[in-house]
Design a protein around this motif. Structure first.
Motif, short mmCIF file in Angstrom:
data_model
loop_
_atom_site.label_atom_id
_atom_site.label_comp_id
_atom_site.label_asym_id
_atom_site.label_seq_id
_atom_site.Cartn_x
_atom_site.Cartn_y
_atom_site.Cartn_z
N LYS A 23 62.29 46.06 25.59
CA LYS A 23 61.10 46.05 26.58
C LYS A 23 62.09 45.99 28.07
O LYS A 23 61.86 46.70 29.12
CB LYS A 23 60.10 44.81 26.52
CG LYS A 23 59.20 44.70 27.59
CD LYS A 23 58.17 43.62 27.45
CE LYS A 23 57.40 43.75 26.08
NZ LYS A 23 56.53 42.68 25.98
N LEU A 24 63.15 44.96 28.16
CA LEU A 24 63.74 44.92 29.47
C LEU A 24 64.62 46.23 29.78
O LEU A 24 64.90 46.56 30.78
CB LEU A 24 64.88 43.65 29.17
CG LEU A 24 64.11 42.33 29.11
CD1 LEU A 24 65.13 41.34 29.21
CD2 LEU A 24 63.06 42.10 30.31
N GLN A 25 65.26 46.97 28.56
CA GLN A 25 65.70 48.08 28.76
C GLN A 25 64.95 49.19 29.26
O GLN A 25 65.17 50.06 30.24
CB GLN A 25 66.42 48.54 27.32
CG GLN A 25 67.65 47.75 26.89
CD GLN A 25 68.29 47.86 25.63
OE1 GLN A 25 67.65 48.94 24.92
NE2 GLN A 25 68.96 47.31 24.96
N HIS A 26 63.71 49.20 28.91
CA HIS A 26 62.70 50.10 29.44
C HIS A 26 62.56 49.64 30.96
O HIS A 26 62.36 50.65 31.69
CB HIS A 26 61.37 50.28 28.73
CG HIS A 26 60.22 51.07 29.13
ND1 HIS A 26 60.08 52.31 29.12
CD2 HIS A 26 59.13 50.71 29.52
CE1 HIS A 26 59.47 52.64 29.70
NE2 HIS A 26 58.55 51.61 30.13
N LEU A 27 62.13 48.53 31.10
CA LEU A 27 62.16 48.20 32.66
C LEU A 27 63.24 48.43 33.27
O LEU A 27 63.12 48.98 34.63
CB LEU A 27 61.80 46.56 32.72
CG LEU A 27 60.23 46.12 32.57
CD1 LEU A 27 60.38 44.56 32.38
CD2 LEU A 27 59.50 46.73 33.39
N GLN A 28 64.61 48.35 33.05
CA GLN A 28 65.53 48.70 33.62
C GLN A 28 65.66 50.40 34.07
O GLN A 28 65.92 50.62 35.16
CB GLN A 28 66.80 48.55 32.72
CG GLN A 28 68.12 48.71 33.45
CD GLN A 28 68.84 47.62 34.57
OE1 GLN A 28 67.88 46.53 34.74
NE2 GLN A 28 69.71 47.72 35.11
N SER A 29 65.24 51.26 33.08
CA SER A 29 65.45 52.35 33.28
C SER A 29 64.17 53.02 34.34
O SER A 29 64.27 53.69 35.34
CB SER A 29 65.03 53.18 32.01
OG SER A 29 63.77 53.07 31.42
N CYS A 30 63.22 52.10 34.32
CA CYS A 30 61.99 52.45 35.20
C CYS A 30 62.45 52.08 36.66
O CYS A 30 62.07 52.68 37.71
CB CYS A 30 60.88 51.60 34.83
SG CYS A 30 59.80 52.23 33.43
N LEU A 31 62.99 50.94 36.75
CA LEU A 31 63.68 50.28 37.93
C LEU A 31 64.64 51.29 38.41
O LEU A 31 64.60 51.47 39.73
CB LEU A 31 64.14 49.05 37.97
CG LEU A 31 63.08 47.87 37.74
CD1 LEU A 31 63.63 46.61 37.05
CD2 LEU A 31 62.08 47.43 38.77
N GLU A 32 65.58 51.87 37.87
CA GLU A 32 66.63 52.61 38.19
C GLU A 32 66.02 54.02 38.73
O GLU A 32 66.22 54.47 39.93
CB GLU A 32 67.35 53.13 37.14
CG GLU A 32 68.45 51.77 36.68
CD GLU A 32 69.34 52.19 35.55
OE1 GLU A 32 68.98 53.23 34.97
OE2 GLU A 32 69.98 51.50 34.96
#
Length: 476
Positions: free
Chosen positions: A142-151
């Motif tokens: 979930k955090l990795q998905h958030l990271q890609s969205c934030l990028e």
């Protein structure tokens, strides 16, 4: 550490955390409304006034840097020490503060760590629990998905900030409005200074958004490398912070519509006022036209709109009149309509361009859309997508066929809403109207074509908010 002490520490952390960057205060300052922020998190431009990022209250004149709040700075340092002591305690990290048992489970509903006894309490008994070893990999994904969205959002914000000119050339549109007045002395009143200040504030907001996104991305990267228990202990705060940052981003990237009153503009436009009636033969099945052909409202069975540029999917009624020359101006009362669409319609023609045939747009319009509690204005074609401070009660439309001009006005505030980019008309055009789509559970209000001798002022509008339609019409 006792549960009460842990709760008190959490409350303290909330008080010493900046609501913009979600980190401990660094050089905290307190503004006039009482809210505190890191000094670096506040807009850097020397604005004469600014609104609080938390409550939006216009706070004070900023002629000099705000003073550091010494007491809050001391409290922040104390909170850091207490938090550090708790984190260094093995018991604090690995055992339940209430039952002193090992934290073996993760509550997916509350995003918190639990021991066996916690799982049996009324507070968590009906919730979904899973072992720490199973929950941690899911949280990391979930955090990795958030990271890609934030990028992705970071790159979008970076491009907007680096854009050499704003998406909408407000200077050009406002200048053209003043030229229409044929009184060049009015340029002294043209609000270019305020427009430039708003553009600087917009850049400040985008810069702050970039810094916030960057800080959050770094924290998410650090969290992924933590041990399972440490990761799950902090994940609730990380998810809440991510949600807040992403919602702030949406507001930062969708600006509010500028209101720049032009004195005497509506009076000048009234020189080109035309009488318009609706054409019942052009009405969509889900619309009901009044017998006097001066108003239309939504009926039952309104389908969902899909393609805004395809008039086959638009639910509208056209005017009887068609224009192929000259200048025309008409006004439409949209009081009580949370969503509407106004513009012009022309037959869809094929045009030869560079040896190939292209389809010209058949509709040109401005529409108001309501999303939750906010109102948005969008254009087709064009780049307008702005939030409204408050609904617009009456819209004026100005058409100049020869120059391909179609402009929309806020009649009450005597200000330009938007002028569509240069249009090349190749066939007669007809005004078009759409009083919807209606919101579920509401009674559809009519969209009314204003009479030639109908004029709207502030007192008329306030009367309309407290009286029925007949009294309002009689007044103005």
């Amino acid at each position: 550490m006792a549960a009460a002490a842990v709760e008190m520490l959490q409350q303290l952390q909330n008080q010493i955390t900046c609501p913009i960057c979600w980190k401990y205060f660094c050089e905290p300052v307190t503004i006039g409304c009482g809210h505190s922020f890191c000094q670096a998190c506040l807009p850097s431009s020397a604005a004469t006034a600014f609104s609080c990022p938390e409550c939006r209250q216009v706070s004070q004149v900023r002629e000099s840097p705000l003073c550091i709040n010494g007491r809050l700075l001391e409290l922040t340092e104390l909170g850091k020490q207490l938090s550090s002591q708790l984190l260094q305690s093995a018991e604090g990290q690995r055992r339940c503060a209430t039952h002193q048992q090992v934290l073996e489970f993760f509550c997916e509903d509350d995003q918190t760590l639990l021991c066996v006894r916690c799982c049996q309490t009324p507070e968590h008994r009906a919730h979904r629990h899973c072992p720490v070893e199973e929950a941690a990999p899911n949280v990391r994904k979930k955090l990795q998905h958030l990271q890609s969205c934030l990028e992705k959002h970071f790159e979008e914000t970076k491009k907007l900030l680096a854009s050499p000119r704003p998406l909408m050339n407000w200077h050009k549109m406002i200048t053209e409005e003043y030229y229409k007045m044929y009184n060049l002395h009015l340029f002294k009143e043209c609000p270019f200074a305020r427009i430039e200040e708003e553009e600087r504030s917009e850049k400040d907001r985008l810069s702050q958004q970039m810094r916030t996104l960057q800080d959050l991305m770094l924290d998410l990267q650090e969290a992924e490398g933590q041990a399972n228990v440490d990761l799950l202990r902090d994940v609730k705060q990380l998810l809440e912070r991510s949600e807040s940052v992403l919602s702030q981003r949406a507001k930062a990237l969708i600006p509010e519509l500028r209101v720049c009153p032009v004195p005497g503009m509506i009076e000048m436009l009234n020189r080109f006022r035309v009488h318009i009636r609706l054409d019942p033969a052009s009405t969509s099945p889900c619309l009901i036209v009044a017998e006097d052909l001066r108003s239309v409202r939504a009926g039952e069975g309104w389908p969902v709109d899909t393609h805004p540029g395809d008039d086959g999917h638009l639910h509208m009624v056209l005017a009887e009149q068609a224009f192929s020359s000259g200048r025309q101006y008409w006004e439409v009362d949209v009081t009580g309509l949370p969503q509407w669409m106004l513009g012009i319609h022309t037959p869809c023609l094929k045009r030869q361009s560079g040896g190939s045939k292209t389809h010209c747009p058949s509709v040109f319009f401005l529409r108001c859309v309501r999303k939750e509690e906010d109102y948005f204005l969008q254009s087709y074609p064009g780049s307008l997508d702005h939030r409204l401070k408050s609904p617009i009660p009456r819209v004026g439309l100005y058409l100049e066929y020869r120059t391909g001009t179609l402009a929309f006005y806020n009649v009450l505030q005597s200000s330009l809403i938007y002028q569509l980019p240069d249009i090349s008309f190749v066939a007669p055009v007809r005004p078009m109207f759409s009083p919807g789509p209606p919101l579920p559970g509401t009674k559809p209000a009519p969209m009314t074509l204003c009479a030639l001798d109908s004029h709207l002022c502030s007192c008329c509008y306030h009367l309309s908010e407290h009286s029925n339609k007949e009294e309002f019409s009689a007044h103005h």
